[in-house]
Design an enzyme around this catalytic site. Sequence first.
Site, PDB file in Angstrom:
ATOM      1  N   SER A  64      38.573  38.637  -0.103  1.00 57.67           N
ATOM      2  CA  SER A  64      38.793  38.025  -1.494  1.00 57.67           C
ATOM      3  C   SER A  64      40.290  37.847  -1.668  1.00 57.67           C
ATOM      4  O   SER A  64      41.178  38.772  -1.257  1.00 57.67           O
ATOM      5  CB  SER A  64      38.036  38.854  -2.492  1.00 57.67           C
ATOM      6  OG  SER A  64      38.674  38.210  -3.740  1.00 57.67           O
ATOM      7  N   SER A  86      41.195  37.018  -5.020  1.00 57.48           N
ATOM      8  CA  SER A  86      41.169  37.140  -6.374  1.00 57.48           C
ATOM      9  C   SER A  86      42.303  38.380  -6.709  1.00 57.48           C
ATOM     10  O   SER A  86      42.882  38.125  -7.893  1.00 57.48           O
ATOM     11  CB  SER A  86      39.725  37.655  -6.770  1.00 57.48           C
ATOM     12  OG  SER A  86      39.039  36.268  -6.614  1.00 57.48           O
ATOM     13  N   THR A 145      30.501  38.567  -6.479  1.00 54.51           N
ATOM     14  CA  THR A 145      30.374  37.705  -5.451  1.00 54.51           C
ATOM     15  C   THR A 145      29.133  37.976  -4.461  1.00 54.51           C
ATOM     16  O   THR A 145      28.332  38.878  -4.835  1.00 54.51           O
ATOM     17  CB  THR A 145      31.755  37.441  -4.532  1.00 54.51           C
ATOM     18  OG1 THR A 145      31.461  36.578  -3.610  1.00 54.51           O
ATOM     19  CG2 THR A 145      31.829  38.824  -3.806  1.00 54.51           C
ATOM     20  N   LYS A 178      25.209  37.891  -6.746  1.00 54.67           N
ATOM     21  CA  LYS A 178      25.447  36.958  -7.864  1.00 54.67           C
ATOM     22  C   LYS A 178      23.892  36.845  -8.474  1.00 54.67           C
ATOM     23  O   LYS A 178      23.943  36.272  -9.584  1.00 54.67           O
ATOM     24  CB  LYS A 178      25.793  35.472  -7.229  1.00 54.67           C
ATOM     25  CG  LYS A 178      27.357  35.415  -7.020  1.00 54.67           C
ATOM     26  CD  LYS A 178      27.643  34.118  -6.555  1.00 54.67           C
ATOM     27  CE  LYS A 178      29.159  33.787  -6.529  1.00 54.67           C
ATOM     28  NZ  LYS A 178      29.680  32.299  -6.279  1.00 54.67           N
ATOM     29  N   ASN A 208      28.751  34.782 -11.814  1.00 54.60           N
ATOM     30  CA  ASN A 208      30.046  35.103 -10.918  1.00 54.60           C
ATOM     31  C   ASN A 208      30.886  35.925 -11.893  1.00 54.60           C
ATOM     32  O   ASN A 208      31.994  36.242 -11.300  1.00 54.60           O
ATOM     33  CB  ASN A 208      30.547  33.983 -10.231  1.00 54.60           C
ATOM     34  CG  ASN A 208      31.602  32.957 -11.065  1.00 54.60           C
ATOM     35  OD1 ASN A 208      31.468  33.003 -12.261  1.00 54.60           O
ATOM     36  ND2 ASN A 208      32.471  32.506 -10.516  1.00 54.60           N
ATOM     37  N   ASP A 233      31.863  28.989 -11.736  1.00 55.88           N
ATOM     38  CA  ASP A 233      31.786  28.127 -10.346  1.00 55.88           C
ATOM     39  C   ASP A 233      32.052  26.694 -10.652  1.00 55.88           C
ATOM     40  O   ASP A 233      32.811  25.742  -9.990  1.00 55.88           O
ATOM     41  CB  ASP A 233      30.777  28.482  -9.533  1.00 55.88           C
ATOM     42  CG  ASP A 233      31.329  29.569  -8.576  1.00 55.88           C
ATOM     43  OD1 ASP A 233      32.571  30.156  -8.312  1.00 55.88           O
ATOM     44  OD2 ASP A 233      30.485  30.386  -8.155  1.00 55.88           O
ATOM     45  N   GLY A 241      23.878  20.041   0.940  1.00 54.03           N
ATOM     46  CA  GLY A 241      23.469  21.442   0.643  1.00 54.03           C
ATOM     47  C   GLY A 241      22.598  21.708  -0.743  1.00 54.03           C
ATOM     48  O   GLY A 241      22.691  20.922  -1.450  1.00 54.03           O
ATOM     49  N   GLY A 251      23.531  28.431  -3.300  1.00 51.54           N
ATOM     50  CA  GLY A 251      24.360  28.961  -4.697  1.00 51.54           C
ATOM     51  C   GLY A 251      25.354  28.268  -5.227  1.00 51.54           C
ATOM     52  O   GLY A 251      25.505  27.808  -6.074  1.00 51.54           O
ATOM     53  N   LEU A 300      33.622  21.948  -0.373  1.00 49.62           N
ATOM     54  CA  LEU A 300      33.933  23.144  -1.208  1.00 49.62           C
ATOM     55  C   LEU A 300      34.596  24.256  -0.442  1.00 49.62           C
ATOM     56  O   LEU A 300      35.111  25.015  -0.844  1.00 49.62           O
ATOM     57  CB  LEU A 300      32.494  23.715  -1.758  1.00 49.62           C
ATOM     58  CG  LEU A 300      32.111  23.421  -3.168  1.00 49.62           C
ATOM     59  CD1 LEU A 300      32.240  22.153  -3.572  1.00 49.62           C
ATOM     60  CD2 LEU A 300      30.965  23.717  -3.572  1.00 49.62           C
ATOM     61  N   GLY A 355      38.538  22.608  -1.216  1.00 45.90           N
ATOM     62  CA  GLY A 355      37.867  23.589  -2.006  1.00 45.90           C
ATOM     63  C   GLY A 355      38.774  24.657  -2.494  1.00 45.90           C
ATOM     64  O   GLY A 355      38.174  25.404  -3.487  1.00 45.90           O
TER      65      GLY A 355
HETATM   66  P1  NAP Z   1      24.477  29.591   0.642  1.00 44.11           P
HETATM   67  O1  NAP Z   1      23.964  29.955  -0.881  1.00 44.11           O
HETATM   68  O2  NAP Z   1      24.043  30.809   1.612  1.00 44.11           O
HETATM   69  O3  NAP Z   1      24.250  28.049   0.931  1.00 44.11           O
HETATM   70  C1  NAP Z   1      24.395  27.729   2.131  1.00 44.11           C
HETATM   71  C2  NAP Z   1      24.253  26.084   2.170  1.00 44.11           C
HETATM   72  O4  NAP Z   1      24.580  25.706   3.338  1.00 44.11           O
HETATM   73  C3  NAP Z   1      22.461  26.065   2.194  1.00 44.11           C
HETATM   74  O5  NAP Z   1      22.412  24.666   1.662  1.00 44.11           O
HETATM   75  C4  NAP Z   1      22.219  25.940   3.736  1.00 44.11           C
HETATM   76  O6  NAP Z   1      21.088  25.150   4.090  1.00 44.11           O
HETATM   77  C5  NAP Z   1      23.305  25.125   4.225  1.00 44.11           C
HETATM   78  N1  NAP Z   1      23.647  25.642   5.772  1.00 44.11           N
HETATM   79  C6  NAP Z   1      23.897  26.904   6.286  1.00 44.11           C
HETATM   80  N2  NAP Z   1      24.131  26.532   7.697  1.00 44.11           N
HETATM   81  C7  NAP Z   1      23.613  25.534   7.851  1.00 44.11           C
HETATM   82  C8  NAP Z   1      23.845  24.637   8.985  1.00 44.11           C
HETATM   83  N3  NAP Z   1      24.112  25.229  10.483  1.00 44.11           N
HETATM   84  N4  NAP Z   1      23.157  23.149   9.016  1.00 44.11           N
HETATM   85  C9  NAP Z   1      23.001  22.804   7.835  1.00 44.11           C
HETATM   86  N5  NAP Z   1      23.035  23.397   6.521  1.00 44.11           N
HETATM   87  C10 NAP Z   1      23.543  24.490   6.714  1.00 44.11           C
HETATM   88  O7  NAP Z   1      26.202  29.639   0.455  1.00 44.11           O
HETATM   89  P2  NAP Z   1      26.978  29.166  -0.863  1.00 44.11           P
HETATM   90  O8  NAP Z   1      27.526  30.247  -1.867  1.00 44.11           O
HETATM   91  O9  NAP Z   1      26.195  28.067  -1.505  1.00 44.11           O
HETATM   92  O10 NAP Z   1      28.417  28.794  -0.253  1.00 44.11           O
HETATM   93  C11 NAP Z   1      28.246  27.642   0.609  1.00 44.11           C
HETATM   94  C12 NAP Z   1      29.784  27.113   1.014  1.00 44.11           C
HETATM   95  O11 NAP Z   1      30.395  27.059  -0.340  1.00 44.11           O
HETATM   96  C13 NAP Z   1      30.570  28.105   1.856  1.00 44.11           C
HETATM   97  O12 NAP Z   1      31.202  27.596   2.625  1.00 44.11           O
HETATM   98  C14 NAP Z   1      31.498  28.973   0.644  1.00 44.11           C
HETATM   99  O13 NAP Z   1      32.722  29.216   1.251  1.00 44.11           O
HETATM  100  C15 NAP Z   1      31.819  27.705  -0.288  1.00 44.11           C
HETATM  101  N6  NAP Z   1      31.927  27.958  -1.651  1.00 44.11           N
HETATM  102  C16 NAP Z   1      33.406  27.827  -1.862  1.00 44.11           C
HETATM  103  C17 NAP Z   1      33.545  28.014  -3.329  1.00 44.11           C
HETATM  104  C18 NAP Z   1      35.009  27.501  -3.756  1.00 44.11           C
HETATM  105  O14 NAP Z   1      35.570  28.179  -4.755  1.00 44.11           O
HETATM  106  N7  NAP Z   1      35.531  26.714  -3.357  1.00 44.11           N
HETATM  107  C19 NAP Z   1      32.725  28.654  -4.027  1.00 44.11           C
HETATM  108  C20 NAP Z   1      31.555  29.008  -3.435  1.00 44.11           C
HETATM  109  C21 NAP Z   1      31.212  28.710  -2.430  1.00 44.11           C
HETATM  110  P3  NAP Z   1      19.666  26.023   4.035  1.00 44.11           P
HETATM  111  O15 NAP Z   1      19.110  25.827   2.566  1.00 44.11           O
HETATM  112  O16 NAP Z   1      18.987  24.851   5.060  1.00 44.11           O
HETATM  113  O17 NAP Z   1      19.703  27.206   4.610  1.00 44.11           O
END
Ligand code: NAP
Length: 283
Positions: free
Chosen positions: A18, A20, A65, A69, A90, A105, A130, A133, A221, A244
């Site tokens: 993190s 933060s 986190t 969450k 969050n 977020d 996607g 979360g 993101l 992101g």
């Molecule tokens: P999450 O809840 O675990 O969701 C993951 C998503 O990615 C789901 O839609 C999943 O699909 C998909 N996915 C994972 N592996 C895949 C693959 N091999 N092929 C196709 N789809 C795949 O995670 P999250 O918290 O939403 O985070 C997702 C991303 O956003 C991360 O990279 C995180 O670093 C980024 N993020 C950035 C910020 C920021 O502040 N910039 C904030 C939050 C998150 P399924 O549903 O089919 O499993």
Amino acid sequence: MNAGTGVVGLIGHPVGHSKSPEMMNRAFRACGLPFVYLAFDVSPSELGTAVRGMRALGFRGWNVTIPHKVAVLEHLDEVEETAREIGAVNTVVAQEGRLIGYNTDGEGYLRSLVDETGLELSEQRVLILGAGGAARAVAHALATTGVESITIANRTREKAERLAASLRKADARAVSLSELERVVGETTLLVQTTSVGMYPETEAIPIDPSFLHERMIVSDLIYRPRKTLLLREAEARGARIHGGLGMLLHQAALAFEHWMGKPAPVDVMREALEEAMKSAGGG
Ligand code: NAP
């Protein structure tokens, strides 16, 4: 630090990555606020104990986190409407002994998008890749802005359908991955919310790059690397890009504002974040 120093922090599992603490502690120093921000690695089985401990110790609030969450909701006294819609918290604020849950977020994403691109949101036909979360937070935030439409595509289609159905404030629908090429053709804002392309898998891309075009903004993101393969491919095809890191900054700034009741020193926080990213490496 002295006996009057207030405490805020982060709970997650893991939390070692993190940025933060760097952002928040720099912000407190810049504002002359007597607070310290610490990161705590809390295993899922200890979540309830940790929340009771933070309540008893008089924390002003804390960030939450992965993986807490959603699970943290049942330990709070109140959950604000946006966080309830998203189904995830969050940021927790302790106010007169009550623990109130927020989700910054989605709003952080919007602030970053508008700040960096100047985009007129009401004119956008949005495609979200996607349905996890982060997608839920971003989709609910975009749904409040009057965008023309929101289309969601996800590897697990049922999750995309559930998310689209929950977006009552927008014209939203889910599509299957086989429909992507057609949908991308009419998309003006593509929001990539999957973890595909994130460090260390930096050569992965969640969509056929030949679908990308110059009439769209591509927003990813992922912030490590700062410029994912998707963003590089989009840029090469003449699309505008948005990474992101700004979302990470602004969700933190909004949490600061919830705790401190005053505007966050965003420039100071950005500088701390940039420095922390540079020392972490990974592009
Ligand atoms: P999450 O809840 O675990 O969701 C993951 C998503 O990615 C789901 O839609 C999943 O699909 C998909 N996915 C994972 N592996 C895949 C693959 N091999 N092929 C196709 N789809 C795949 O995670 P999250 O918290 O939403 O985070 C997702 C991303 O956003 C991360 O990279 C995180 O670093 C980024 N993020 C950035 C910020 C920021 O502040 N910039 C904030 C939050 C998150 P399924 O549903 O089919 O499993």
